[in-house]
Enzyme design. Structure first.
Site, PDB file in Angstrom:
ATOM      1  N   LYS A 173      21.110  10.022 -11.592  1.00 58.17           N
ATOM      2  CA  LYS A 173      22.431  11.421 -12.592  1.00 58.17           C
ATOM      3  C   LYS A 173      21.969  11.344 -13.801  1.00 58.17           C
ATOM      4  CE  LYS A 173      26.440  10.676 -14.413  1.00 58.17           C
ATOM      5  NZ  LYS A 173      25.961  11.599 -15.212  1.00 58.17           N
ATOM      6  N   GLU A 190      22.672  -2.046 -18.523  1.00 58.85           N
ATOM      7  CA  GLU A 190      21.923  -2.427 -20.038  1.00 58.85           C
ATOM      8  C   GLU A 190      23.052  -1.785 -20.674  1.00 58.85           C
ATOM      9  OE1 GLU A 190      20.879  -1.490 -23.104  1.00 58.85           O
ATOM     10  OE2 GLU A 190      19.471  -0.351 -22.310  1.00 58.85           O
ATOM     11  N   CYS A 234      20.509   1.401 -28.492  1.00 57.08           N
ATOM     12  CA  CYS A 234      20.986   0.629 -28.228  1.00 57.08           C
ATOM     13  C   CYS A 234      20.334  -0.723 -28.736  1.00 57.08           C
ATOM     14  CB  CYS A 234      20.890  -0.234 -26.577  1.00 57.08           C
ATOM     15  SG  CYS A 234      19.770   0.085 -26.042  1.00 57.08           S
TER      16      CYS A 234
END
Length: 478
Positions: free
Chosen positions: A176, A250, A284
């Site tokens: 997705k 994550e 990130c």
């Protein structure tokens, strides 16, 4: 404009169950550049059924690792030939500067794919062990149907962290993609079909968060692999825990770059262009807390402000651009909100701020550095996900380590020094999943993931393959 009217399910282009569409908007022009169907729960059900059929009855899990590697190798070869097409598409979708896209949005995903193709030939898929009561055969088997939910910031890289090891393991996948960046997955689907990977092994349904939640909770899914925010990761982890479903998360980060007393400042500051401001700060693992010794604080502040203030901001398709726009209007508003928070908290604005460098169109934010930051400020503790750096002074090395570790996150970090061996000693003290010395980078051969609220499990390396395998023991009489 690219317009797609189908989903890639069961190896075919199928009609969507609903009538909704997702408009893909250029962060640079604010114009619609693509349109895809908006997935529904019914589309997810169909995709999971196709993946389930392919796993339970299809050839993919029953092939040898070498056979699967040959098929994935064909995909890797196609990807290698057409990297520039993928890089250009991701730049258009989410504003990643062209130079960064070539490397991180296309070349590295292909490297990850090829890494797992090569690993298949050396990985221990089965071994014999002398058990206490007799010999034991230990095998590794695919975990099953995998839900791969990926973010918009590095869509191909984060997808490949899941897709490549899952495929080599023998799993089937429902992916997705984020609504902001679905176009690249359509290109990948074409390559998957061209590579001859069996029908149903990879299924792709772009959709929003609610439909993603349906995928996570689906009874036909054996494992969820998610990259995204810590808040979403907690919700996904709770569902998987309730169902005893395998999960890899994550999540966010607030990484610290420690500048030691002996660091070469010119080299260090240049290194922060990538380590701290990669992908317009939308990473990130970006090194957004810069820790400087008090003895060199002013020197670091001046050099950092000069570098950030001199960055070329503009059209991400221009090869000279170093910082492009943020992915969406909401992201621009979020990051500028944090700039206001930093000012309200008493941090000193060294460069940047709310002036958008003359960009009156597109979701731009001026690259920004705050000085006089203390580690209890929100701009030092919360993930901003934009080109905003916080400069923090420390007293001595022990204080630097303490500040770096004083975070709810534990994803990345770095140490900058003239003495690499000493830098490694300091890096060992940082409670993060990775910590570079005089750089920050990810290597396909080594595990990537975080401590604390930065997630669960590891991706990349042999550890990333193990995350898609179950271990089975087969004992027998002596």
């Amino acid at each position: 404009m690219q317009e797609h009217k189908h989903f890639f399910i069961g190896g075919q282009w199928v009609e969507p169950a609903g009538t909704g569409v997702i408009d893909v908007i250029s962060p640079h022009t604010e114009e619609v550049i693509g349109r895809v169907p908006d997935g529904t729960n019914a589309d997810i059900d169909r995709a999971v059924a196709a993946a389930r059929q392919a796993f339970d009855s299809g050839p993919w899990p029953r092939m040898t690792p070498a056979e699967r590697a040959a098929a994935v190798g064909r995909l890797s070869a196609i990807y290698a030939e057409r990297q520039q097409t993928m890089a250009d598409l991701v730049t258009a979708e989410m504003g990643s500067p062209a130079l960064f896209s070539v490397f991180a949005q296309a070349a590295i995903p292909q490297m990850v794919l090829q890494y797992y193709v090569d690993l298949a030939g050396t990985y221990t898929w089965e071994d014999e062990r002398p058990g206490m009561l007799g010999p034991v055969t230990v095998t590794r088997e695919p975990v099953g149907v995998v839900a791969a939910i990926v973010p918009w910031n590095v869509p191909q890289f984060t997808l490949m962290l899941k897709l490549a090891p899952a495929l080599i393991a023998g799993c089937t996948i429902v992916a997705k993609p984020s609504p902001e960046t679905p176009l690249d997955t359509y290109l990948l689907a074409e390559w998957i079909k061209e590579a001859g990977i069996p029908d149903g092994v990879v299924n792709i349904v772009p959709a929003g968060r609610e439909v993603g939640a349906h995928l996570v909770a689906h009874a036909g899914v054996d494992k969820v692999s998610f990259t995204g925010s810590t808040a979403a990761g907690r919700a996904i982890g709770a569902v998987c825990g309730q169902q005893l479903k395998r999960v890899t998360l994550e999540l966010g980060g607030k990484s610290a770059a420690i500048i030691l007393e002996d660091a070469d400042l010119a080299t260090t500051i240049e290194g922060f262009k990538l380590a701290s401001l990669m992908n317009n700060g939308q990473a990130c693992a970006a090194q957004t807390r810069i820790l400087a010794p008090r003895s060199r604080y002013d020197e670091v502040a001046d050099a950092l402000a000069a570098m950030v203030g001199g960055l070329a901001v503009g059209d991400p398709a221009d090869w000279g651009t170093e910082v492009g726009p943020l992915v969406a209007k909401r992201q621009q508003e979020r990051v500028e909100g944090y700039i206001r928070i930093g000012q309200d908290e008493g941090a000193k604005l060294l460069v940047g701020g709310l002036d958008r460098r003359g960009q009156d169109r597109g979701w731009y934010v001026a690259p920004t550095v705050f000085g006089d930051v203390t580690n209890d400020m929100r701009i030092a503790r919360e993930e901003i996900f934009g080109p905003v750096l916080a400069l923090i002074a420390y007293d001595d090395e022990a204080d630097a380590v303490k500040i770096a570790n004083d975070s709810e996150y534990g994803l990345g970090g770095s140490v900058w020094t003239a003495d690499v061996n000493h830098g490694i000693e300091v890096a060992r003290q940082i409670r993060t999943g990775s910590c570079g010395v005089n750089l920050y980078s990810l290597d396909p051969n080594t595990p990537f993931g975080g401590y604390k609220n930065s997630g669960l499990g590891r991706e990349l390396g042999p550890e990333g393959l193990a995350a898609y395998l179950e271990h089975k023991s087969i004992p027998r009489p002596a």
